[in-house]
Motif scaffolding. Structure first.
Motif, PDB file in Angstrom:
ATOM      1  N   SER A  25       0.809  -1.225   0.000  1.00  0.00           N
ATOM      2  CA  SER A  25       0.000   0.000   0.000  1.00  0.00           C
ATOM      3  C   SER A  25       0.841   1.273   0.000  1.00  0.00           C
ATOM      4  CB  SER A  25      -0.931   0.013   1.222  1.00  0.00           C
ATOM      5  OG  SER A  25      -1.821  -1.079   1.181  1.00  0.00           O
ATOM      6  N   TYR A  26       1.926   1.273   0.801  1.00  0.00           N
ATOM      7  CA  TYR A  26       2.695   2.512   0.975  1.00  0.00           C
ATOM      8  C   TYR A  26       4.162   2.376   0.550  1.00  0.00           C
ATOM      9  CZ  TYR A  26      -1.308   4.203   3.651  1.00  0.00           C
ATOM     10  OH  TYR A  26      -2.566   4.597   4.048  1.00  0.00           O
ATOM     11  N   TYR A  27       4.544   1.264  -0.017  1.00  0.00           N
ATOM     12  CA  TYR A  27       5.897   0.994  -0.488  1.00  0.00           C
ATOM     13  C   TYR A  27       6.900   0.888   0.664  1.00  0.00           C
ATOM     14  CZ  TYR A  27      10.223   1.239  -3.158  1.00  0.00           C
ATOM     15  OH  TYR A  27      11.467   0.968  -3.680  1.00  0.00           O
ATOM     16  N   ILE A  28       6.921   1.878   1.573  1.00  0.00           N
ATOM     17  CA  ILE A  28       7.880   1.879   2.679  1.00  0.00           C
ATOM     18  C   ILE A  28       7.231   1.504   4.003  1.00  0.00           C
ATOM     19  CG2 ILE A  28       9.516   3.513   1.697  1.00  0.00           C
ATOM     20  CD1 ILE A  28       8.023   5.728   3.209  1.00  0.00           C
ATOM     21  N   GLY A  29       5.933   1.265   4.017  1.00  0.00           N
ATOM     22  CA  GLY A  29       5.243   0.930   5.251  1.00  0.00           C
ATOM     23  C   GLY A  29       4.635   2.158   5.909  1.00  0.00           C
ATOM     24  N   TYR A  30       3.542   1.942   6.638  1.00  0.00           N
ATOM     25  CA  TYR A  30       2.779   3.051   7.208  1.00  0.00           C
ATOM     26  C   TYR A  30       3.576   3.800   8.277  1.00  0.00           C
ATOM     27  CZ  TYR A  30      -1.186   5.620   9.129  1.00  0.00           C
ATOM     28  OH  TYR A  30      -2.021   6.615   9.549  1.00  0.00           O
ATOM     29  N   ASN A  45      -1.926   6.552  -2.416  1.00  0.00           N
ATOM     30  CA  ASN A  45      -2.019   6.402  -0.964  1.00  0.00           C
ATOM     31  C   ASN A  45      -1.035   7.314  -0.246  1.00  0.00           C
ATOM     32  OD1 ASN A  45      -3.955   4.420  -1.334  1.00  0.00           O
ATOM     33  ND2 ASN A  45      -2.518   2.728  -1.165  1.00  0.00           N
ATOM     34  N   LEU A  46       0.172   7.409  -0.771  1.00  0.00           N
ATOM     35  CA  LEU A  46       1.188   8.253  -0.148  1.00  0.00           C
ATOM     36  C   LEU A  46       0.796   9.727  -0.214  1.00  0.00           C
ATOM     37  CD1 LEU A  46       4.346   6.414  -1.521  1.00  0.00           C
ATOM     38  CD2 LEU A  46       3.809   6.735   0.911  1.00  0.00           C
ATOM     39  N   GLU A  47       0.267  10.159  -1.343  1.00  0.00           N
ATOM     40  CA  GLU A  47      -0.134  11.561  -1.467  1.00  0.00           C
ATOM     41  C   GLU A  47      -1.269  11.905  -0.514  1.00  0.00           C
ATOM     42  OE1 GLU A  47      -0.954  12.355  -5.579  1.00  0.00           O
ATOM     43  OE2 GLU A  47       1.122  12.977  -5.946  1.00  0.00           O
ATOM     44  N   GLU A  48      -2.213  10.989  -0.385  1.00  0.00           N
ATOM     45  CA  GLU A  48      -3.339  11.246   0.518  1.00  0.00           C
ATOM     46  C   GLU A  48      -2.881  11.293   1.966  1.00  0.00           C
ATOM     47  OE1 GLU A  48      -6.130   8.177  -0.355  1.00  0.00           O
ATOM     48  OE2 GLU A  48      -6.834   9.109  -2.228  1.00  0.00           O
ATOM     49  N   GLU A  49      -1.935  10.439   2.336  1.00  0.00           N
ATOM     50  CA  GLU A  49      -1.477  10.381   3.719  1.00  0.00           C
ATOM     51  C   GLU A  49      -0.532  11.535   4.056  1.00  0.00           C
ATOM     52  OE1 GLU A  49      -1.748   8.928   7.444  1.00  0.00           O
ATOM     53  OE2 GLU A  49      -2.779   8.044   5.704  1.00  0.00           O
ATOM     54  N   LEU A  50       0.361  11.862   3.122  1.00  0.00           N
ATOM     55  CA  LEU A  50       1.359  12.902   3.372  1.00  0.00           C
ATOM     56  C   LEU A  50       0.854  14.304   3.041  1.00  0.00           C
ATOM     57  CD1 LEU A  50       4.487  11.061   1.908  1.00  0.00           C
ATOM     58  CD2 LEU A  50       4.065  11.597   4.316  1.00  0.00           C
ATOM     59  N   GLU A  51      -0.213  14.388   2.258  1.00  0.00           N
ATOM     60  CA  GLU A  51      -0.810  15.666   1.880  1.00  0.00           C
ATOM     61  C   GLU A  51       0.174  16.578   1.154  1.00  0.00           C
ATOM     62  OE1 GLU A  51      -2.360  17.190   5.562  1.00  0.00           O
ATOM     63  OE2 GLU A  51      -4.277  16.186   5.268  1.00  0.00           O
ATOM     64  N   LEU A  52       0.923  16.003   0.259  1.00  0.00           N
ATOM     65  CA  LEU A  52       1.783  16.769  -0.623  1.00  0.00           C
ATOM     66  C   LEU A  52       2.141  15.900  -1.824  1.00  0.00           C
ATOM     67  CD1 LEU A  52       5.410  17.131   0.834  1.00  0.00           C
ATOM     68  CD2 LEU A  52       3.947  15.166   1.105  1.00  0.00           C
ATOM     69  N   LYS A  53       2.836  16.495  -2.782  1.00  0.00           N
ATOM     70  CA  LYS A  53       3.127  15.795  -4.022  1.00  0.00           C
ATOM     71  C   LYS A  53       4.159  14.690  -3.786  1.00  0.00           C
ATOM     72  CE  LYS A  53       5.037  18.301  -7.223  1.00  0.00           C
ATOM     73  NZ  LYS A  53       5.155  19.305  -8.283  1.00  0.00           N
ATOM     74  N   VAL A  54       3.885  13.509  -4.332  1.00  0.00           N
ATOM     75  CA  VAL A  54       4.791  12.365  -4.248  1.00  0.00           C
ATOM     76  C   VAL A  54       5.110  11.922  -5.664  1.00  0.00           C
ATOM     77  CG1 VAL A  54       5.035   9.954  -3.555  1.00  0.00           C
ATOM     78  CG2 VAL A  54       3.947  11.589  -2.001  1.00  0.00           C
TER      79      VAL A  54
END
Length: 604
Positions: free
Chosen positions: A238-243, A274-283
């Motif tokens: 889901s997050y490549y590097i883990g939650y 998923n990363l963009e939604e969680e981090l709230e910035l461009k990935v």
């Protein structure tokens, strides 16, 4: 730029949305922090919809924006503000939440966007009322720092009498220098680089790849603020590097004030979303960085077509979940290039554009094939890792003026020039786009027309920068691409370039002994060029013959062809005709009338 009313409007009745839109028309006096009526309306709506509300107001008292939901970076994007680094922005924010305290992220925004103040309204229920806290920017030795100078609590009525302008003037008097972090558009982008180290990787390999990614990112014009490596047995689905690591990145993005996270491997569309939604910035990932550099460096029509095709093929499966307005297209790394404006159309039209691009590139391939069929000259293709010195070598061997820069992928468009060898034979020599580890497959596919110069070449010159301690790994990366192009069976001369930068002669000799068919060379100062020309000649001699012939004066055109395409050693005129002894290609020899040939000797 976001709309004036934004955020999570789902589940909110139209009546309350209209009320919020009407509140955008409010204008307060310049000395008034905010009116009680406005705050009461805000709290009434919040109590019904059960969601946080944020309001942005300028010093003229105009309400600029209202957002439903949590305060995030996009709320401040593109707003006109005071630019002087010795002044605050002239913007104040009202943030109504259902928590008693203000979170750290909001205090970071106070510093990052140089807000005049942040008025936090803590709302629990109507019975207990609203607690208001004023948060002013915090200074340390004349500089803004993360945190706030807190004043309060206040009731809504008490806010009317607060002289907030006096406090702001006091802060600006003490403000010496402010490091502005958040800038709209693609300016001053700051990034954290992220790598994943699995059980099959080594620390050395991961460090090298991250260092190379850093060079790529800097070539794209982005400042690198930090590098992170996550250790896992395999990538997280889901997050490549883990939650857990994602939560660490959240803190780091606020600590460094970054606006993009860049991963060293290609992410799946779901992972990126998923990363963009969680981090709230461009990935973005390594592939997107390389595509971005190609978009910046493509100059020819053909190059732009190929880059656009690669961009669209990469981005098409990633459009899902990016919102109807494709908000990632605001600018900056990963959004530049010919394909940028095309992404604002729907999927069907994007696919149609891809079909058109492929058809146009096929026409380019056919044109190239026709041009090659007319050349009738041997071809030499220069290949190698990006920034190995291919363009410098082409300029040294010929009178070409290929762009030479100490940066990755400075050359995208193939340059083809004539080169006359010491044996008298003329050849065509061309350089190609540089290769790199993890070269995106989209680029290999899109640049087929350009890379056909490699597939059709008679000899390959593999340029290696031997000043790089990982030159062997980079050689392997080039050979992998050549294997994909199915050209490893061609003659390959390995050029050990930039020898002028190595002082230890023993080191150079050792490298030369290790690598078969290699030559030490400096494209910059010309060392080894004569040896290279002789080596190319040796590879081509097996396709040449030495002829003695007697040409009649009526067929002087054959003499012109031999002079043009070969090397003439003897040319004597007599009553019988013109005696010629020359070295020419087997192909040209076959065009000479057999009746004129006195002797033929193969040079193989």
């Amino acid at each position: 730029m976001i709309t004036e009313l934004s955020g999570d409007l789902s589940g909110i009745k139209d009546h309350y949305i209209e009320k919020l839109e009407m509140m955008l028309d409010n204008i307060f006096s310049s000395s008034e922090l905010v009116s009680i009526d406005f705050l009461q309306q805000l709290s009434d709506i919040a109590s019904v919809i059960g969601k946080n509300l944020a309001v942005l107001i300028n010093r003229r008292g105009e309400v600029l924006r209202i957002k439903v939901g949590e305060l995030t970076e996009d709320f401040f994007a593109g707003v006109q503000q005071r630019r002087s680094v010795k002044r605050l922005s002239g913007l104040r924010c009202i943030y109504l939440t259902f928590n008693s305290g203000l979170d750290r992220k909001s205090k970071i925004f106070l510093k990052e966007y140089r807000l005049d103040l942040l008025l936090h309204l803590s709302f629990s229920n109507k019975q207990s009322g609203i607690k208001a806290m004023l948060h002013y920017p915090k200074l340390n030795e004349g500089k803004l720092i993360i945190g706030s100078k807190t004043v309060g609590p206040f009731s809504l009525e008490e806010l009317v009498d607060i002289d907030y302008l006096a406090e702001i003037e006091s802060i600006e008097d003490k403000l010496q220098t402010v490091e502005t972090v958040k800038v709209t558009g693609a300016e001053s982008e700051k990034a954290i680089l992220v790598g994943l180290m699995t059980e099959s990787d080594t620390k050395y390999k991961q460090d090298e790849l991250l260092n190379e990614l850093e060079s790529l990112v800097q070539t794209a014009g982005i400042e690198v603020c930090g590098k992170e490596v996550q250790h896992r047995k395999h990538p997280d689905h889901s997050y490549y590097i883990g939650y857990g690591k994602v939560q660490e990145l959240k803190e780091l993005k606020y600590q460094f004030g970054v606006n993009v996270i860049i991963f060293n491997d290609e992410l799946s569309p779901a992972q990126q979303r998923n990363l963009e939604e969680e981090l709230e910035l461009k990935v973005i990932d390594r592939t997107e960085v390389i595509l971005d550099i190609f978009a910046q460096h493509a100059n020819s029509k053909e190059g732009k077509l190929q880059v656009e095709l690669a961009q669209l093929n990469y981005l098409l499966p990633r459009l899902t979940g990016k919102g109807k307005d494709l908000s990632r297209l605001a600018g900056g790394i990963g959004t530049r290039g010919p394909g940028e404006s095309k992404l604002e159309i729907d999927r069907r039209r994007i696919r149609k554009r891809i079909d058109n691009l492929e058809a146009e590139i096929n026409r380019v391939q056919q044109t190239r094939a026709t041009q090659r069929s007319r050349r009738k000259l041997p071809t030499v293709s220069v290949v190698g890792y990006t920034n190995a010195g291919k363009s410098t070598l082409l300029n040294r061997l010929t009178e070409a003026t290929a762009v030479v820069k100490d940066e990755l992928f400075a050359t995208l468009d193939s340059n083809t020039c004539r080169l006359k060898l010491p044996i008298g034979r003329k050849v065509l020599i061309s350089d190609t786009v540089g290769f790199i580890r993890k070269l995106p497959h989209q680029l290999i596919a899109a640049f087929r027309a350009t890379l056909e110069e490699v597939t059709e070449a008679d000899v390959l010159l593999h340029v290696v920068d031997i000043t790089q301690h990982d030159y062997k790994a980079k050689m392997d990366a080039v050979l992998e691409v050549l294997a994909e192009l199915d050209v490893l069976d061609k003659p390959i001369i390995t050029i050990l370039n930039k020898a002028d930068l190595i002082e230890e002669q023993e080191k150079i000799e050792l490298i030369e002994q290790e690598l078969e068919n290699s030559l030490v060379l400096s494209a910059k100062n010309g060392r080894g060029i004569d040896d290279l020309l002789a080596e190319i000649s040796n590879f081509l001699l097996d396709t040449m013959v030495e002829l003695e012939l007697l040409l009649p004066y009526s067929d002087a055109g054959a003499l012109e062809l031999i002079h043009k395409r070969g090397k003439v050693f003897t040319e004597e005129y007599s009553n019988e005709g013109i005696f010629i002894r020359a070295r020419i290609s087997q192909e040209i020899a076959n065009q000479v009338d057999e009746d004129y040939i006195i002797s033929r000797k193969s040079l193989a």
